[in-house]
Scaffold this motif. Structure first.
Motif, mmCIF file in Angstrom:
data_model
loop_
_atom_site.group_PDB
_atom_site.id
_atom_site.type_symbol
_atom_site.label_atom_id
_atom_site.label_comp_id
_atom_site.label_asym_id
_atom_site.label_seq_id
_atom_site.Cartn_x
_atom_site.Cartn_y
_atom_site.Cartn_z
ATOM 1 N N THR A 68 0.831 -1.219 0.000
ATOM 2 C CA THR A 68 0.000 0.000 0.000
ATOM 3 C C THR A 68 0.859 1.259 0.000
ATOM 4 O O THR A 68 0.467 2.286 -0.565
ATOM 5 C CB THR A 68 -0.956 -0.039 1.205
ATOM 6 O OG1 THR A 68 -1.738 -1.232 1.076
ATOM 7 C CG2 THR A 68 -1.888 1.158 1.251
ATOM 8 N N LEU A 117 -10.244 1.597 2.048
ATOM 9 C CA LEU A 117 -10.733 2.450 3.138
ATOM 10 C C LEU A 117 -10.293 1.930 4.507
ATOM 11 O O LEU A 117 -10.589 2.539 5.528
ATOM 12 C CB LEU A 117 -12.265 2.579 3.104
ATOM 13 C CG LEU A 117 -12.854 3.199 1.837
ATOM 14 C CD1 LEU A 117 -14.343 3.442 2.017
ATOM 15 C CD2 LEU A 117 -12.140 4.500 1.475
ATOM 16 N N SER A 118 -9.581 0.791 4.518
ATOM 17 C CA SER A 118 -9.154 0.254 5.817
ATOM 18 C C SER A 118 -7.784 0.800 6.216
ATOM 19 O O SER A 118 -7.324 0.554 7.321
ATOM 20 C CB SER A 118 -9.133 -1.275 5.793
ATOM 21 O OG SER A 118 -8.051 -1.718 5.023
ATOM 22 N N ASP A 119 -7.126 1.540 5.330
ATOM 23 C CA ASP A 119 -5.791 2.072 5.619
ATOM 24 C C ASP A 119 -5.886 3.591 5.836
ATOM 25 O O ASP A 119 -6.271 4.329 4.940
ATOM 26 C CB ASP A 119 -4.858 1.763 4.442
ATOM 27 C CG ASP A 119 -3.421 2.155 4.729
ATOM 28 O OD1 ASP A 119 -2.584 1.252 4.873
ATOM 29 O OD2 ASP A 119 -3.133 3.376 4.815
ATOM 30 N N GLU A 120 -5.492 4.002 7.039
ATOM 31 C CA GLU A 120 -5.649 5.410 7.409
ATOM 32 C C GLU A 120 -4.819 6.332 6.505
ATOM 33 O O GLU A 120 -5.287 7.391 6.077
ATOM 34 C CB GLU A 120 -5.227 5.583 8.870
ATOM 35 C CG GLU A 120 -5.630 6.903 9.439
ATOM 36 C CD GLU A 120 -5.148 7.082 10.881
ATOM 37 O OE1 GLU A 120 -4.756 6.094 11.519
ATOM 38 O OE2 GLU A 120 -5.164 8.242 11.319
ATOM 39 N N ASN A 121 -3.577 5.925 6.197
ATOM 40 C CA ASN A 121 -2.722 6.778 5.358
ATOM 41 C C ASN A 121 -3.281 6.904 3.945
ATOM 42 O O ASN A 121 -3.214 7.964 3.328
ATOM 43 C CB ASN A 121 -1.292 6.214 5.289
ATOM 44 C CG ASN A 121 -0.615 6.303 6.634
ATOM 45 O OD1 ASN A 121 -0.858 7.251 7.384
ATOM 46 N ND2 ASN A 121 0.191 5.303 6.958
ATOM 47 N N ARG A 123 -6.507 6.596 3.172
ATOM 48 C CA ARG A 123 -7.727 7.420 3.263
ATOM 49 C C ARG A 123 -7.396 8.912 3.194
ATOM 50 O O ARG A 123 -8.129 9.690 2.602
ATOM 51 C CB ARG A 123 -8.479 7.137 4.575
ATOM 52 C CG ARG A 123 -9.283 5.860 4.554
ATOM 53 C CD ARG A 123 -10.369 5.872 5.627
ATOM 54 N NE ARG A 123 -9.898 6.164 6.960
ATOM 55 C CZ ARG A 123 -9.458 5.263 7.846
ATOM 56 N NH1 ARG A 123 -9.415 3.988 7.512
ATOM 57 N NH2 ARG A 123 -9.059 5.624 9.054
ATOM 58 N N ARG A 124 -6.230 9.298 3.773
ATOM 59 C CA ARG A 124 -5.855 10.721 3.767
ATOM 60 C C ARG A 124 -5.659 11.255 2.351
ATOM 61 O O ARG A 124 -5.731 12.452 2.117
ATOM 62 C CB ARG A 124 -4.536 10.918 4.535
ATOM 63 C CG ARG A 124 -4.772 11.048 5.985
ATOM 64 C CD ARG A 124 -3.571 11.680 6.691
ATOM 65 N NE ARG A 124 -3.587 11.145 8.044
ATOM 66 C CZ ARG A 124 -2.759 10.230 8.508
ATOM 67 N NH1 ARG A 124 -1.757 9.808 7.785
ATOM 68 N NH2 ARG A 124 -2.900 9.761 9.717
ATOM 69 N N GLU A 125 -5.361 10.358 1.405
ATOM 70 C CA GLU A 125 -5.125 10.791 0.017
ATOM 71 C C GLU A 125 -6.428 10.927 -0.775
ATOM 72 O O GLU A 125 -6.419 11.395 -1.906
ATOM 73 C CB GLU A 125 -4.211 9.783 -0.710
ATOM 74 C CG GLU A 125 -2.837 9.597 -0.085
ATOM 75 C CD GLU A 125 -2.013 10.885 -0.104
ATOM 76 O OE1 GLU A 125 -2.192 11.704 -1.017
ATOM 77 O OE2 GLU A 125 -1.182 11.060 0.814
ATOM 78 N N SER A 177 -14.750 -0.963 7.311
ATOM 79 C CA SER A 177 -14.281 0.252 6.605
ATOM 80 C C SER A 177 -15.434 0.975 5.906
ATOM 81 O O SER A 177 -15.295 2.121 5.483
ATOM 82 C CB SER A 177 -13.186 -0.096 5.590
ATOM 83 O OG SER A 177 -13.738 -0.647 4.414
ATOM 84 N N LYS A 180 -16.267 4.386 7.094
ATOM 85 C CA LYS A 180 -15.362 5.506 6.781
ATOM 86 C C LYS A 180 -15.823 6.220 5.510
ATOM 87 O O LYS A 180 -15.326 7.293 5.180
ATOM 88 C CB LYS A 180 -13.925 5.002 6.546
ATOM 89 C CG LYS A 180 -13.350 4.208 7.688
ATOM 90 C CD LYS A 180 -13.072 5.096 8.870
ATOM 91 C CE LYS A 180 -12.433 4.301 10.011
ATOM 92 N NZ LYS A 180 -12.372 5.078 11.254
#
Ligand SMILES: Nc1ncnc2c1ncn2[C@@H]1O[C@H](COP(=O)(O)OP(=O)(O)O)[C@@H](O)[C@H]1O
Ligand SMILES: O=c1ccn([C@@H]2O[C@H](COP(=O)(O)O)[C@@H](O)[C@H]2O)c(=O)[nH]1
Length: 215
Positions: A68, A117-121, A123-125, A177, A180
């Protein structure tokens, strides 16, 4: 010189209809508006060091099976206006294929995958997060039919993998997710798709002056 970009993420369980929705969106966009399309599946970690039997047993539904960080780097490069070389995944052999595909920067970056959507970093993008939803039995039937037709699998392969990894990882990472997401699309209801299209069209128009006709 950076170009104004809108990044749309499309998540949802296997067989939910993510690729179908992504292709519908392409068709609705004005022809002059091209899309940089990134699929999380392209970023599976290479397994060519394992035997074919060991590869087939891999858990492809756990976040650790994907690189990722490289997908995030690629989104950031596209936002800076730089083209990226995306790895190619071979679903039949479960390995990274030779060569890469160049993806050029466009006004819209569309990112698709079960775990985005399960990865916070990650999602920030994303500017807009969409989750495509469909009941588990419907998704399994679609997956079975697609994997037999396109991914060189047998019925036994698909059902074993579904029970051992796909279903438990869906419950652990994918389904949670959903909450989110900005938009949850019910892929069993065509009206829900139409409403999601309106929401995206409105967002693209307001944020980037991009035209998308949903009717
Ligand atoms: N609303 C729908 N009704 C019937 N079949 C559908 C629908 N949405 C998707 N499909 C079919 O289900 C299969 C899986 O859809 P796909 O978009 O590839 O799912 P995903 O990308 O989420 O795995 C495909 O064969 C697709 O044509
Ligand atoms: O080598 C592989 C890599 C992935 N998978 C499965 O693919 C799905 C994700 O793709 P969808 O298009 O969203 O269905 C995931 O559930 C993995 O189990 C695979 O079988 N083999």
């Amino acid at each position: 010189m950076p170009i104004p970009v809108v990044t749309i993420g499309i998540a949802g369980g296997t067989g939910a209809g993510k690729t179908t929705l992504a292709h519908r969106l392409f068709q609705k966009l004005d022809e002059s508006e091209n899309v940089s399309y990134l699929h999380h599946d392209s970023y599976y970690r290479d397994l060519s060091h394992l035997t074919p039997a060991a590869r087939a047993q891999n858990n492809f539904d756990h976040p650790d099976s994907l690189e990722t960080s490289l997908l995030i780097e690629h989104i950031q490069s596209l936002k800076r206006g730089e083209a990226v070389d995306v790895p190619q995944w071979d679903f039949a052999s479960h390995t990274r294929a030779k060569g890469t595909q160049s993806v050029t920067p466009q006004k819209i970056i569309l990112v698709e995958g079960i775990l985005i959507l399960s990865d916070e970093n990650l999602r920030r993008e994303l500017d807009v997060m969409v989750y495509v939803d469909a009941a588990a039995d419907i998704r399994l039937v679609r997956r079975l039919s697609r994997d037999l037709r396109e991914r060189g699998r047998t019925v036994d392969d698909v059902l074993r993998q579904y029970n051992e990894t796909v279903r438990p990882m869906h419950e652990m990472f994918v389904e949670p997710s959903k909450y989110k997401a900005d938009v949850i699309v019910n892929n069993e209801n065509p009206h829900s798709m139409a409403v999601a299209c309106e929401v995206l069209a409105n967002h693209l128009s307001t944020k980037a002056g991009i035209k998308m006709a949903c009717t």
